[in-house]
Design an enzyme around this catalytic site. Structure first.
Site, PDB file in Angstrom:
ATOM      1  CD  GLN A 136      55.027 112.301  61.162  1.00  0.00           C
ATOM      2  OE1 GLN A 136      54.410 111.206  61.019  1.00  0.00           O
ATOM      3  NE2 GLN A 136      56.013 112.645  60.244  1.00  0.00           N
ATOM      4  N   GLY A 265      48.201 112.086  56.227  1.00  0.00           N
ATOM      5  CA  GLY A 265      47.467 110.834  55.445  1.00  0.00           C
ATOM      6  C   GLY A 265      48.320 109.521  55.724  1.00  0.00           C
ATOM      7  CG  MET A 267      55.677 109.025  58.867  1.00  0.00           C
ATOM      8  SD  MET A 267      56.485 110.297  57.857  1.00  0.00           S
ATOM      9  CE  MET A 267      58.199 110.024  57.500  1.00  0.00           C
ATOM     10  CD  GLU A 268      57.931 109.174  53.916  1.00  0.00           C
ATOM     11  OE1 GLU A 268      56.673 109.584  54.273  1.00  0.00           O
ATOM     12  OE2 GLU A 268      58.741 110.059  53.431  1.00  0.00           O
ATOM     13  CG  HIS A 292      52.626 109.497  48.391  1.00  0.00           C
ATOM     14  ND1 HIS A 292      52.850 110.274  47.614  1.00  0.00           N
ATOM     15  CD2 HIS A 292      53.426 109.456  49.423  1.00  0.00           C
ATOM     16  CE1 HIS A 292      53.788 111.147  48.268  1.00  0.00           C
ATOM     17  NE2 HIS A 292      53.859 110.869  49.299  1.00  0.00           N
ATOM     18  CD  GLU A 293      53.056 107.830  52.667  1.00  0.00           C
ATOM     19  OE1 GLU A 293      54.051 108.043  52.907  1.00  0.00           O
ATOM     20  OE2 GLU A 293      51.927 108.806  52.741  1.00  0.00           O
ATOM     21  CG  HIS A 296      57.966 108.239  50.400  1.00  0.00           C
ATOM     22  ND1 HIS A 296      58.760 109.289  50.019  1.00  0.00           N
ATOM     23  CD2 HIS A 296      56.798 108.717  50.819  1.00  0.00           C
ATOM     24  CE1 HIS A 296      58.103 110.322  49.933  1.00  0.00           C
ATOM     25  NE2 HIS A 296      56.650 110.124  50.582  1.00  0.00           N
ATOM     26  CD  GLU A 315      56.964 113.530  50.349  1.00  0.00           C
ATOM     27  OE1 GLU A 315      56.011 112.964  49.370  1.00  0.00           O
ATOM     28  OE2 GLU A 315      57.049 113.414  51.209  1.00  0.00           O
ATOM     29  CG  ASP A 372      55.526 120.784  59.685  1.00  0.00           C
ATOM     30  OD1 ASP A 372      55.888 119.666  58.947  1.00  0.00           O
ATOM     31  OD2 ASP A 372      54.349 121.068  60.086  1.00  0.00           O
ATOM     32  CE1 TYR A 380      54.207 117.112  49.843  1.00  0.00           C
ATOM     33  CE2 TYR A 380      53.912 114.888  49.427  1.00  0.00           C
ATOM     34  CZ  TYR A 380      54.067 115.664  50.193  1.00  0.00           C
ATOM     35  OH  TYR A 380      54.325 115.164  51.638  1.00  0.00           O
ATOM     36  NE  ARG A 553      44.833 113.074  55.032  1.00  0.00           N
ATOM     37  CZ  ARG A 553      44.612 112.249  53.891  1.00  0.00           C
ATOM     38  NH1 ARG A 553      43.609 111.384  53.957  1.00  0.00           N
ATOM     39  NH2 ARG A 553      45.222 112.392  52.891  1.00  0.00           N
ATOM     40  CE  LYS A 555      44.596 115.676  51.374  1.00  0.00           C
ATOM     41  NZ  LYS A 555      44.718 114.813  50.498  1.00  0.00           N
TER      42      LYS A 555
HETATM   43  N1  BES Z   1      56.404 112.163  54.233  1.00  0.00           N
HETATM   44  C1  BES Z   1      55.157 112.812  53.851  1.00  0.00           C
HETATM   45  C2  BES Z   1      54.542 113.161  55.326  1.00  0.00           C
HETATM   46  C3  BES Z   1      55.333 114.369  55.744  1.00  0.00           C
HETATM   47  C4  BES Z   1      56.080 115.272  55.012  1.00  0.00           C
HETATM   48  C5  BES Z   1      55.458 114.507  57.051  1.00  0.00           C
HETATM   49  C6  BES Z   1      56.856 116.457  55.513  1.00  0.00           C
HETATM   50  C7  BES Z   1      56.093 115.465  57.676  1.00  0.00           C
HETATM   51  C8  BES Z   1      56.972 116.412  56.872  1.00  0.00           C
HETATM   52  C9  BES Z   1      54.139 111.566  53.512  1.00  0.00           C
HETATM   53  O1  BES Z   1      54.642 110.730  52.377  1.00  0.00           O
HETATM   54  C10 BES Z   1      53.066 112.206  52.572  1.00  0.00           C
HETATM   55  O2  BES Z   1      53.672 112.830  51.766  1.00  0.00           O
HETATM   56  N2  BES Z   1      51.944 112.233  52.899  1.00  0.00           N
HETATM   57  C11 BES Z   1      50.877 112.598  52.582  1.00  0.00           C
HETATM   58  C12 BES Z   1      50.038 111.665  51.459  1.00  0.00           C
HETATM   59  C13 BES Z   1      50.636 111.614  50.106  1.00  0.00           C
HETATM   60  C14 BES Z   1      49.539 110.697  49.430  1.00  0.00           C
HETATM   61  C15 BES Z   1      50.382 113.111  49.390  1.00  0.00           C
HETATM   62  C16 BES Z   1      49.981 113.367  53.396  1.00  0.00           C
HETATM   63  O3  BES Z   1      50.015 112.885  54.436  1.00  0.00           O
HETATM   64  O4  BES Z   1      48.988 113.906  53.119  1.00  0.00           O
HETATM   65 ZN    ZN Z   2      55.398 111.578  50.539  1.00  0.00          ZN
END
Ligand code: BES
Ligand code: ZN
Length: 602
Positions: A136, A265, A267-268, A292-293, A296, A315, A372, A380, A553, A555
């Protein structure tokens, strides 16, 4: 038109204005016993006209640098290099001495077992019987497995040779194999230039299933059939995205379903989005994450935030684009639910960060901090909300033309907030006097919270949820509520709408009627557990335990640990659960939870 210089990146030691990298040839061996990657990276260099720089600066963190050689060969002429002081967040500058005519350097190196980008999984942490590795890299972790100019403003093409154990399949953010090779040697090529944060590698017992001519899914064998069913609409998503904002520029679009410890969730990673298995709900209800991905592939991967301060350009556009894809596939009432869920999240985040905090500005100032930490929901949802407000003011047709042009004209380039604002003014705002004031552009970008004048968001399907909530609170039995046609989004909204302080008996009634504790839907579980934790509803404890120890995860987990901390004696319980679950979490998650809960003693 000459592009103005982009703002400097506070999260990289590199000085790309003097010498930059434009192509990588990577040669790595994956060692699951030692938990290391080892080999060499050859970088092709570019100097801007007039630069005679004799020093290349790369970012590295916890890498073991064995030698640096001038030219393309790992056996070439050694050159001097120096490692700067180790910053806890940024790592070290690797300063490499060049001759004025040097066009390539080769670095022989090895990763260290604690490399933050890498998660090495034991067989028990997978759906099968073999170990697994995934990377990652976003935001600034590529430097923990590759010496690179780890700044989103620097792009390069790449080729890679990767050696893995014979029964495992390696995949990258590149042209990928669809089958095992008996010798365990694989070659990859990424012909479009990408920034370092989109470098990705995964290795595991993986199989491929095509979904259309240009889309497909990789997963562990036990997971593959369910994944193929879940993502059956993938080609339609790509087509819908192209209809909106122009051709998909990356050739194939595949998904890789990772083991549940994946900290995000999705990663693009270009050509190969990495996704969590927690979106395999069995009913396609959580596939907006894939939209979403996929989005990107335009916002982020084609037009890239120049620094992490400009993260909203990645985002915010992506969330807006995601919901437009979902609307095209499943209709406006469906997309409206996503919009309201996102908006509720935004209000919550603003409260949590503090309504006047500069971290609620779209343009961030993350210098001196771990990016981070500052990359929140604001980018977003407030970013999306700005675009929604623009849509409201100029109409969809004009906004869509603008966005499509924006992607087309800045493809494979980086964009910072100031350059974006110039472009927005020139193309959309300036021709119409008063429009910028109506929009309150500066308040969106450099002000806190949500500017006045943003249009309301609403969902007709959620109006029915609100009515059901009211009926239940007024005494209607849970089992009598008209919920038969509800999707998981309605359920999540229902759970979020329940009043605080429900008793265990009240939760028992809801659970008996709706089976929340036994739900196979991770979003529903993640919305349900905070209630059960607060109420001390013991029948959910086993499911909570399983969730915390299996799913990585971040989140989902952060609110659960916070809910645990908020109960009497919760700290001890949270720390006990965390100590047990921590070995299954990726480093980007443990950094967060160590700060929240204290690092458990092993
Ligand atoms: N690029 C992000 C994940 C990310 C952001 C990783 C910043 C590290 C640092 C990815 O596109 C993302 O936004 N994932 C979200 C899901 C989305 C539907 C909001 C997630 O992982 O929750
Ligand atoms: Zn994203």
């Amino acid at each position: 038109m000459p592009t103005p210089p982009l703002s400097a990146d506070p999260h990289s030691h590199a000085r790309p204005a003097e010498v930059s990298v434009h192509h990588l040839a990577l040669d790595l061996r994956v060692d699951f016993d030692a938990r290391t990657l080892s080999g060499h990276a050859t970088w092709q260099l570019s100097r801007p006209a007039g630069s005679s720089a004799t020093e290349l600066v790369l970012d590295v963190r916890h890498l073991h640098i064995e030698a640096v050689l001038l030219g393309n060969s790992p056996e070439g002429e050694p050159t001097e290099f120096e490692l700067g002081p180790d910053d806890a967040v940024l790592g070290q500058a690797l300063r490499i001495w060049l001759r004025p005519d040097t066009t390539a350097v080769t670095i022989r190196y090895q990763t260290t077992p604690g490399a933050a980008a890498l998660q090495w999984l034991s067989p028990e942490q997978t759906a099968g019987t073999r170990p697994f590795l995934f990377t990652q890299s976003q935001a600034i972790l590529a430097r923990t497995w590759l010496p690179c100019q780890d700044s989103p403003g620097v792009r390069f093409t790449y080729e890679a040779r990767v050696q893995v154990p014979a029964d495992l399949l390696p995949l990258m953010s590149a042209e990928n194999p669809q089958q095992l090779r008996s010798d365990g040697r694989y070659e990859f090529r990424m012909a479009q230039p990408i920034p370092a944060y989109l470098m990705a590698l995964a290795v595991g017992e993986l199989e491929f299933r095509p979904l259309s001519a240009r889309t497909g899914v990789y997963a562990e064998p036990a997971t593959l059939p369910g994944a193929a069913a879940e993502f059956a609409d993938l080609e339609q998503m790509v087509t819908a995205a192209e209809d909106l904002y122009g051709p998909y520029r990356w050739d194939r679009y595949d998904l890789l379903v990772l083991p549940p410890s994946f900290p995000f969730g999705g990663m693009e990673n270009p050509r190969l989005t990495f996704v969590t298995p927690t979106i395999l709900a069995g009913d396609q209800s959580l596939t907006s994450l894939v939209a979403h991905e996929l989005a990107h592939s335009w916002s982020g991967n084609l037009v890239t935030n120049a620094t992490w301060n400009d993260f909203w350009l990645n985002e915010g556009f992506t969330v807006y684009f995601e919901r437009r894809i979902m609307e095209k596939l499943y209709g406006r009432p469906y997309a409206d639910m996503l919009q309201v869920l996102g908006h509720t999240g935004l209000l919550h985040t603003i409260q949590e960060i503090g309504p006047t905090s500069p971290d609620t500005h779209l343009h961030l100032n993350l210098a001196g901090r771990d990016p981070d930490e500052g990359l929140t929901d604001i980018a977003y949802e407030k970013g999306d909300y700005l675009l929604l407000t623009l849509e409201h003011l100029v109409g969809r047709a004009r906004l869509d033309t603008f966005i499509k042009e924006y992607f087309a004209r800045h493809s494979f380039q980086s964009m910072d907030t100031a350059s974006f604002l110039d472009y927005l003014r020139r193309e959309l705002l300036d021709p119409e006097p008063g429009l910028e004031e109506k929009l309150q552009l500066d308040a969106w970008i450099n002000g806190p919270g949500i500017p006045a004048g943003a249009p309301p968001v609403a969902s007709e399907r959620f109006a029915a949820v609100k009515a059901a909530l009211r009926h239940w609170q007024n005494g209607t039995a849970a089992a009598e509520l008209p919920t038969a046609a509800w999707s998981s989004h309605e359920w999540v909204h229902f759970l979020h709408g329940l009043p605080a302080g429900l008793s265990a008996a009240q939760l028992a009634e809801l659970d008996a009627a709706f089976g929340f504790t036994d739900s196979g839907n991770a979003e529903i579980l993640a919305a349900w557990f905070p209630l059960t934790i607060a109420a001390g509803y013991a029948p959910a404890d086993a499911a909570l335990h399983r969730f915390l120890t299996r799913v990585g995860r971040r989140k989902f987990l952060t609110p659960l640990y916070k809910a645990l901390l908020a109960t009497p004696n919760g700290r001890e319980r949270a720390r006990r659960l965390y100590a047990e679950a921590r070995p299954n979490y990726h480093a980007v998650a443990t950094v967060t939870f160590d700060a929240l809960l204290g690092r458990p003693t092993e």
